[in-house]
Scaffold this active site. Sequence first.
Site, PDB file in Angstrom:
ATOM      1  N   CYS A   8      56.432  11.775   6.162  1.00 48.49           N
ATOM      2  CA  CYS A   8      57.435  10.717   6.063  1.00 48.49           C
ATOM      3  C   CYS A   8      56.846   9.477   5.389  1.00 48.49           C
ATOM      4  CB  CYS A   8      57.949  10.363   7.459  1.00 48.49           C
ATOM      5  SG  CYS A   8      58.907   8.845   7.539  1.00 48.49           S
ATOM      6  N   CYS A  63      56.325   6.598   7.864  1.00 46.74           N
ATOM      7  CA  CYS A  63      55.176   6.805   8.747  1.00 46.74           C
ATOM      8  C   CYS A  63      53.869   6.559   8.003  1.00 46.74           C
ATOM      9  CB  CYS A  63      55.195   8.223   9.315  1.00 46.74           C
ATOM     10  SG  CYS A  63      56.680   8.631  10.269  1.00 46.74           S
TER      11      CYS A  63
END
Length: 245
Positions: A52, A55
Amino acid sequence: MATAPHTKTRYSDIKDITLVDFLDLETEQTLSAHEIWKGQPTVVIVIRRPGCQFCREEARIFHENRATIEQAMGMKMVCIVHEKEGADVFQKEFWHGKVFFDPEKGFYKAFGGGHLRTGGWEQLIRPTFWVNLVRNKRSGVKGNFEGDGSILGGLLVLNANDGGIAYEHIEKIWGDIARADKVLAACSRVSGVPLSKETEAKANQDHATLHQRMQQSSYAKDQAASGGACAAAPAAAVVPASDSA
């Protein structure tokens, strides 16, 4: 030793979670979560998905503060993942620190009071998501679509031993990353080591830069000009209601 007067996440729900130490080892090793912060306060970042881009952006931000948190304050920083796919790239290119696998998704359930909190494609209709996405695009951090990114995560600052949770950030929207300035302030309270003026100024400036990225996005400007619902979204994205410090 400072502790938060109240956090939504219960310490009893996380202390005995079984984790797996699996990267850079010939043989995987299991351990209970409380072993990580035994004798040393710890920042635990619970990420949605190693691939991600949000992230990865959060990992990079806190890696940039690693010297302050780990060396100056004497704390640990670790990441938790609920799937192994892409974790090696995440560790080597963005986090540069310890990553543990949470096979039963214990930390993720703890953030939801015993239930997994998920965000599906309906998040795409939420203005804050798009503002977060623009901020991320401006950061230059890229990701992929490998793995399950629907399970929401968060961040915890834990006192050493069984001192409990000192600070929490619970992710509510994709890209709702924890504020480094608040995390650093919590780490200072926990460790008893004051932030230097330079570190505090940089954290505040980094926060202001993130906020500015969102405000300067064409999407945010269009909404502000039209009086749209997301005109105030940048502030909501940067100051999540789930922060408990």
